[in-house]
Design a protein around this motif. Structure first.
Motif, mmCIF file in Angstrom:
data_model
loop_
_atom_site.group_PDB
_atom_site.id
_atom_site.type_symbol
_atom_site.label_atom_id
_atom_site.label_comp_id
_atom_site.label_asym_id
_atom_site.label_seq_id
_atom_site.Cartn_x
_atom_site.Cartn_y
_atom_site.Cartn_z
ATOM 1 N N LEU A 41 9.283 4.424 -9.331
ATOM 2 C CA LEU A 41 10.415 3.264 -9.474
ATOM 3 C C LEU A 41 11.581 3.379 -8.331
ATOM 4 C CD1 LEU A 41 13.517 2.331 -10.777
ATOM 5 C CD2 LEU A 41 14.347 4.550 -10.655
ATOM 6 N N ILE A 42 10.746 4.086 -6.828
ATOM 7 C CA ILE A 42 11.213 3.784 -5.468
ATOM 8 C C ILE A 42 9.597 2.581 -4.627
ATOM 9 C CG2 ILE A 42 10.987 4.554 -3.484
ATOM 10 C CD1 ILE A 42 13.235 7.399 -4.917
ATOM 11 N N ALA A 43 8.503 3.461 -5.553
ATOM 12 C CA ALA A 43 7.224 3.122 -4.214
ATOM 13 C C ALA A 43 6.642 1.709 -4.593
ATOM 14 C CB ALA A 43 6.142 3.787 -4.177
ATOM 15 N N ARG A 44 7.398 1.437 -6.748
ATOM 16 C CA ARG A 44 6.023 0.498 -6.599
ATOM 17 C C ARG A 44 7.200 -0.622 -7.986
ATOM 18 N NH1 ARG A 44 0.708 1.287 -8.271
ATOM 19 N NH2 ARG A 44 -0.101 2.915 -7.220
ATOM 20 N N VAL A 45 8.591 -0.146 -8.010
ATOM 21 C CA VAL A 45 9.833 -1.405 -8.824
ATOM 22 C C VAL A 45 10.606 -1.961 -7.152
ATOM 23 C CG1 VAL A 45 10.822 -1.676 -9.923
ATOM 24 C CG2 VAL A 45 9.294 -0.134 -10.324
ATOM 25 N N LEU A 46 11.342 -0.945 -6.694
ATOM 26 C CA LEU A 46 12.527 -1.346 -5.871
ATOM 27 C C LEU A 46 11.556 -1.434 -4.539
ATOM 28 C CD1 LEU A 46 14.863 1.808 -6.186
ATOM 29 C CD2 LEU A 46 14.608 -0.380 -7.091
ATOM 30 N N LEU A 47 10.459 -1.126 -4.194
ATOM 31 C CA LEU A 47 9.921 -1.423 -2.743
ATOM 32 C C LEU A 47 9.118 -2.908 -2.744
ATOM 33 C CD1 LEU A 47 9.290 -0.727 -0.005
ATOM 34 C CD2 LEU A 47 7.578 0.464 -0.517
ATOM 35 N N PHE A 48 8.903 -3.605 -3.841
ATOM 36 C CA PHE A 48 8.627 -4.115 -4.248
ATOM 37 C C PHE A 48 8.952 -5.311 -4.201
ATOM 38 C CE2 PHE A 48 4.771 -2.431 -5.372
ATOM 39 C CZ PHE A 48 3.526 -3.676 -5.750
ATOM 40 N N GLY A 49 10.496 -5.308 -4.888
ATOM 41 C CA GLY A 49 11.784 -5.843 -4.812
ATOM 42 C C GLY A 49 12.376 -6.657 -3.502
ATOM 43 N N TYR A 50 12.058 -5.342 -2.373
ATOM 44 C CA TYR A 50 11.978 -5.066 -0.987
ATOM 45 C C TYR A 50 11.551 -6.295 -0.224
ATOM 46 C CZ TYR A 50 12.968 -3.768 4.068
ATOM 47 O OH TYR A 50 12.419 -3.378 5.212
ATOM 48 N N MET A 51 9.735 -5.796 -0.486
ATOM 49 C CA MET A 51 9.009 -6.893 -0.028
ATOM 50 C C MET A 51 9.156 -8.501 -0.057
ATOM 51 S SD MET A 51 5.149 -7.535 -0.372
ATOM 52 C CE MET A 51 5.621 -8.865 -1.531
ATOM 53 N N PHE A 52 9.968 -8.621 -1.302
ATOM 54 C CA PHE A 52 10.248 -10.048 -1.530
ATOM 55 C C PHE A 52 10.832 -10.433 -0.685
ATOM 56 C CE2 PHE A 52 7.010 -9.561 -5.439
ATOM 57 C CZ PHE A 52 6.294 -10.555 -5.670
ATOM 58 N N LEU A 111 0.855 -1.316 -0.012
ATOM 59 C CA LEU A 111 0.078 0.129 0.119
ATOM 60 C C LEU A 111 0.643 1.304 -0.122
ATOM 61 C CD1 LEU A 111 -2.878 -0.675 2.235
ATOM 62 C CD2 LEU A 111 -3.185 -0.460 -0.119
ATOM 63 N N ILE A 112 2.160 1.349 0.605
ATOM 64 C CA ILE A 112 2.310 2.285 -0.039
ATOM 65 C C ILE A 112 2.776 3.039 -1.469
ATOM 66 C CG2 ILE A 112 5.250 3.178 0.203
ATOM 67 C CD1 ILE A 112 6.413 1.220 2.773
ATOM 68 N N SER A 113 2.962 1.969 -2.089
ATOM 69 C CA SER A 113 2.635 2.212 -3.322
ATOM 70 C C SER A 113 1.822 3.672 -4.519
ATOM 71 C CB SER A 113 2.848 1.411 -4.776
ATOM 72 O OG SER A 113 1.335 0.313 -4.363
ATOM 73 N N GLU A 114 1.387 3.970 -2.991
ATOM 74 C CA GLU A 114 0.056 4.756 -3.408
ATOM 75 C C GLU A 114 0.666 5.876 -3.078
ATOM 76 O OE1 GLU A 114 -3.344 4.330 -3.964
ATOM 77 O OE2 GLU A 114 -2.822 2.841 -4.746
ATOM 78 N N VAL A 115 1.509 5.689 -2.717
ATOM 79 C CA VAL A 115 2.008 7.844 -2.182
ATOM 80 C C VAL A 115 2.062 7.608 -4.168
ATOM 81 C CG1 VAL A 115 4.798 6.564 -2.690
ATOM 82 C CG2 VAL A 115 3.831 8.463 -1.385
ATOM 83 N N PHE A 154 4.389 1.375 -15.932
ATOM 84 C CA PHE A 154 6.691 2.184 -15.702
ATOM 85 C C PHE A 154 6.839 2.248 -16.838
ATOM 86 C CE2 PHE A 154 11.085 1.897 -14.338
ATOM 87 C CZ PHE A 154 10.859 3.564 -13.702
ATOM 88 N N GLY A 155 7.049 1.469 -18.238
ATOM 89 C CA GLY A 155 7.321 1.676 -19.169
ATOM 90 C C GLY A 155 6.017 2.315 -20.163
ATOM 91 N N LYS A 156 5.309 2.872 -19.716
ATOM 92 C CA LYS A 156 4.431 4.040 -20.350
ATOM 93 C C LYS A 156 5.288 5.191 -19.977
ATOM 94 C CE LYS A 156 0.188 1.748 -20.956
ATOM 95 N NZ LYS A 156 -1.661 1.231 -21.031
#
Length: 286
Positions: free
Chosen positions: A214-225, A176-180, A261-263
């Motif tokens: 990049l931070i909230a929806r890409v890198l943070l998802f990697g941190y979660m896993f 849910l942090i991705s909502e930032v 992110f590509g878009k």
């Protein structure tokens, strides 16, 4: 000035005590807390929608000239922005500052920890997902395509499960942090609708979206896993459905995030190229 009669004071105090007992024993009691929070989320969406429509009608010059569906979209984006600010702030608190999921001295495994506030926050968020999904389906596809519907359904299922069972609330808040990034996305739409697509604010907003995404929806998802990997022994003790959600929902949302992110990258490159072209033309004219 006359003094308030003693009987009136006692009556007021009695009503206060009854209201306090109602909130404590029913609305915020563990069995009723999830339903109360969902209702609060839905009611909050209604209030924000009506206030946005009222305020915009008086203070936003371009608002009355919008089509009906554009005004609906305008108001719904205000709801989404309000929810994003609320839930991302709460998520950042629980993930990075609260001791609820980080203090090793607290009893219970991390994946099974929850609190009244964490459960209430998820319920409010679930109320938003219900409301927004209902509006999207009602006006489909004007307010969002199939990927938007999939995003809300997956998010709603994961949030509901975590709220009602108390399992994996840490990972739910991480996602849910991705909502930032949501307020910036909506601001981009507002600037475009207001005819400010060529403004410097539009360009800066695009750069902020790129960095935030990049931070909230890409890198943070990697941190979660990575966190799931470190605590895999705990995750295995969850119910099967919760186990599947921990891996399935973030993976599906991660794929959607990479597609969007590509878009974003293509849009930012296109905007920068146009501004560079206009700058060269201005230099040539001079």
């Amino acid at each position: 000035m006359k003094a308030v009669p003693k009987q009136t004071t006692m009556a007021i105090q009695s009503y206060k005590n009854q209201a306090h007992m109602l909130v404590k024993n029913y609305l915020l009691a563990d069995p009723f807390l999830p339903y109360t929070s969902i209702l609060c989320g839905i009611l909050a969406c209604k209030v924000v929608y009506d206030l946005t429509d009222l305020i915009s009608s008086f203070y936003i010059k371009t608002y009355p000239g919008l089509t009906k569906i554009q005004r609906v979209d305008w108001n719904i984006r205000a709801i989404s922005t309000t929810h994003a600010i609320f839930v991302s702030t709460l998520s950042l608190y629980f993930v990075f500052w609260s001791d609820l999921f980080s203090d090793p001295q607290l009893s219970g495994l991390t994946v099974f920890r929850s609190s009244t506030l964490s459960t209430f926050g998820l319920g409010v968020s679930l109320g938003y997902f219900f409301s927004d999904l209902a509006m999207t389906l009602w006006q489909y596809p004007a307010l969002g395509g199939i990927e938007y519907v999939i995003h809300h359904i997956l998010s709603g299922i994961a949030v509901a499960y975590s709220m009602f069972t108390g399992e994996a609330q840490l990972y739910t808040y991480m996602v849910l942090i991705s909502e930032v990034t949501t307020p910036e996305i909506h601001l981009r739409w507002y600037l475009d609708t207001a005819g400010m697509k060529k403004s410097i604010a539009y360009l800066i907003n695009g750069i902020v979206i790129f960095i935030g995404w990049l931070i909230a929806r890409v890198l943070l998802f990697g941190y979660m896993f990575y966190h799931v990997y470190l605590h895999y022994d705990q995750v295995m003790k969850m119910h099967t459905f919760g186990y599947v959600l921990v891996f399935g929902v973030p993976s599906a949302l991660g794929i959607l995030n990479m597609m969007w992110f590509g878009k974003i990258i293509r849009g930012l490159v296109k905007t920068l190229a146009k501004r560079r072209s206009r700058t060269k033309e201005a230099d040539t004219d001079n």
